[in-house]
Design a protein around this motif. Structure first.
Motif, mmCIF file in Angstrom:
data_model
loop_
_atom_site.group_PDB
_atom_site.id
_atom_site.type_symbol
_atom_site.label_atom_id
_atom_site.label_comp_id
_atom_site.label_asym_id
_atom_site.label_seq_id
_atom_site.Cartn_x
_atom_site.Cartn_y
_atom_site.Cartn_z
ATOM 1 N N SER A 20 35.550 18.901 2.191
ATOM 2 C CA SER A 20 34.700 19.562 3.204
ATOM 3 C C SER A 20 33.420 18.758 3.424
ATOM 4 O O SER A 20 32.998 18.552 4.565
ATOM 5 N N LEU A 21 32.815 18.313 2.345
ATOM 6 C CA LEU A 21 31.570 17.537 2.483
ATOM 7 C C LEU A 21 31.840 16.252 3.260
ATOM 8 O O LEU A 21 31.048 15.849 4.119
ATOM 9 N N LEU B 18 39.463 9.925 -5.721
ATOM 10 C CA LEU B 18 39.502 9.330 -4.381
ATOM 11 C C LEU B 18 38.579 10.087 -3.434
ATOM 12 O O LEU B 18 37.772 9.504 -2.705
ATOM 13 N N VAL B 19 38.700 11.397 -3.454
ATOM 14 C CA VAL B 19 37.862 12.215 -2.566
ATOM 15 C C VAL B 19 36.408 12.104 -2.965
ATOM 16 O O VAL B 19 35.506 12.055 -2.121
ATOM 17 N N PHE B 20 36.148 12.046 -4.257
ATOM 18 C CA PHE B 20 34.778 11.903 -4.737
ATOM 19 C C PHE B 20 34.178 10.594 -4.219
ATOM 20 O O PHE B 20 33.022 10.561 -3.773
ATOM 21 N N ALA B 21 34.954 9.541 -4.275
ATOM 22 C CA ALA B 21 34.478 8.234 -3.803
ATOM 23 C C ALA B 21 34.182 8.286 -2.301
ATOM 24 O O ALA B 21 33.172 7.762 -1.832
ATOM 25 N N ALA B 23 33.425 10.919 -0.586
ATOM 26 C CA ALA B 23 32.253 11.767 -0.387
ATOM 27 C C ALA B 23 30.972 10.981 -0.629
ATOM 28 O O ALA B 23 30.016 11.061 0.156
ATOM 29 N N VAL B 24 30.952 10.215 -1.694
ATOM 30 C CA VAL B 24 29.760 9.416 -2.006
ATOM 31 C C VAL B 24 29.511 8.416 -0.889
ATOM 32 O O VAL B 24 28.384 8.218 -0.425
ATOM 33 N N TYR B 25 30.576 7.786 -0.432
ATOM 34 C CA TYR B 25 30.448 6.766 0.629
ATOM 35 C C TYR B 25 29.854 7.381 1.904
ATOM 36 O O TYR B 25 28.885 6.883 2.468
ATOM 37 N N TYR B 26 30.421 8.479 2.355
ATOM 38 C CA TYR B 26 29.961 9.063 3.619
ATOM 39 C C TYR B 26 28.594 9.699 3.504
ATOM 40 O O TYR B 26 27.788 9.626 4.419
ATOM 41 N N LEU B 27 28.321 10.301 2.364
ATOM 42 C CA LEU B 27 27.002 10.900 2.175
ATOM 43 C C LEU B 27 25.924 9.823 2.152
ATOM 44 O O LEU B 27 24.859 9.994 2.728
ATOM 45 N N THR B 28 26.239 8.718 1.478
ATOM 46 C CA THR B 28 25.285 7.602 1.418
ATOM 47 C C THR B 28 25.048 7.052 2.820
ATOM 48 O O THR B 28 23.914 6.813 3.230
#
Lengths: 129, 272
Positions: A20-21, B18-21, B23-28
């Motif tokens: 979602s994020l 994979l999703v965590f990576a 998420a970090v990429y897009y948030l950054t």
């Protein structure tokens, strides 16, 4: 087995949260676009300058759009294109681009020397690229 | 099979990582873009504020460089100046007496007090003829007198500028002639010019002192470039470095030179 399934469920839940994020923040925020505001301001400032210089009323009095446009070429940045009209209520929109956002600036003139002017200067502006 | 018992866990863990990576990429990416946008908005606002030196005078209004930047609240170069036209018409309706003749030196007299400008800086008067050349004039009290050669049936226009709060030195010269015609004076227009006195005061101020005092938080440069000659009429601040993001804004202005002449210029503001 119970703890094992529980762990899988937690992993799936966390993955869904992160998914979602990602979907929310995958599109970067669009930078604020100042170009239309700037274009309008520059158009008005240029006409005001010509007014204070005494040239604008002269051009309107002589219906000399060509001279006005040659002055504006020197005053406006090269990335702005424009079209000018001397008009009252019905202003022509010929020579305007079809697929661009066009900004309109109206500048009212009153008198030139001993002549009463009953027209406004309408300036259409848009970005070249 | 012992080694295969955790395969589901491994796949789930892999998916999670994979999703965590991602998420970090897009948030950054989002945060950096947001930060860049905020910085661009910040420098644009500062540039737009500085461009408004063309809309206001100094605050306080009587600030000079001698008083020091500590007493300066706002930078501004603008002053009200005034412009009006004079018609000299050598036709029968305007001749005071006698026939219409070629006149070698027709005197034109103007009293600024009659316009309601008894406290104008009469030394700031500048007279332009139709070829945009300055015309010399004589000052006697609040009267300004100039002379022009005008042939029979000819019409001449003059444009006169003056300021009311400047401090130019006198450029009065002796003028002689005869006043044979009745001239027509047209209403005064109030215009906005960048005042020579204010430009000088700003020029005399330390750039770093000014920058730190007004609290802009960024380096900047303010210039006025003559539109006709490209000569610099005013430069405050440093040259922008080559490898940085610079916001540059400009607008056309009228400015006074050292002899009160009114010229067209480009006010350019750079902030980084």
């Amino acid at each position: 087995m119970k703890g094992y399934v529980y762990t899988i469920e937690v992993m799936i839940a966390i993955s869904l949260i992160f998914l979602s994020l990602v979907s929310m923040f995958s599109t970067p925020e669009k930078p604020t676009d100042y170009s239309l505001t700037l274009i309008k301001e520059q158009g008005f400032d240029s006409l005001e300058y010509l007014d204070h210089k005494g040239s604008l009323e002269q051009f309107v009095s002589q219906q000399d759009e060509l001279s006005l446009e040659s002055q504006l070429v020197a005053l406006l940045p090269p990335n702005i294109e424009f079209e000018s009209e001397f008009c009252t209520t019905n202003c022509s929109t010929r020579n305007l681009p079809a697929q661009r956002t066009v900004v309109i600036v109206d500048y009212y003139t009153a008198v030139y020397r001993d002549q009463f002017l009953s027209q406004k200067v309408r300036l259409y502006l848009w970005e070249r690229f | 099979m012992k080694g295969m018992s955790q395969i589901d866990f491994a796949i789930a863990l892999g998916a999670f990582l994979l999703v965590f990576a991602l998420a970090v990429y897009y948030l950054t990416n989002f945060s950096v873009t947001l930060s860049d946008s905020a910085q661009d908005a910040n420098t644009y606002t500062k540039g737009a504020d500085l461009l408004h030196v063309a809309d206001f005078g100094f605050t306080p209004a009587n600030w000079t460089a001698a008083r020091g930047v500590a007493n300066l609240t706002r930078i501004g170069l603008r002053t009200d100046a005034y412009r009006f036209s004079v018609l000299v018409n050598n036709t029968a309706s305007f001749v005071r007496s006698g026939p219409v003749l070629n006149l070698s030196s027709e005197l034109v007299s103007i009293n600024l007090s009659a316009f309601g400008f008894s406290s104008a800086d009469i030394n700031s008067t500048v007279i332009y003829n139709e070829t945009n050349s300055t015309v010399p004039y004589q000052i006697i009290a609040t009267n300004i007198t100039f002379a022009t050669a005008i042939t029979a049936q000819q019409v001449q226009w003059f444009t006169i500028y003056f300021d009311d709060d400047s401090n130019f030195t006198s450029r009065s010269v002796a003028v002689s002639g005869v006043d044979n015609l009745t001239e027509t004076l047209f209403p005064i227009h109030r215009i906005s010019v960048m005042q020579y006195k204010k430009m000088n005061d700003l020029n005399a101020t330390s750039y770093t002192g000014l920058r730190d005092h007004i609290g802009i938080g960024s380096d900047f440069r303010i210039r006025i470039r003559d539109l006709a000659t490209n000569a610099s009429a005013l430069t405050i601040g440093n040259v922008a470095p080559r490898r940085t993001s610079v916001t540059a804004l400009q607008r056309p202005v009228l400015y006074q030179n050292e002899t009160a002449g009114v010229h067209g210029g480009q006010l350019i503001v750079e902030v980084w």
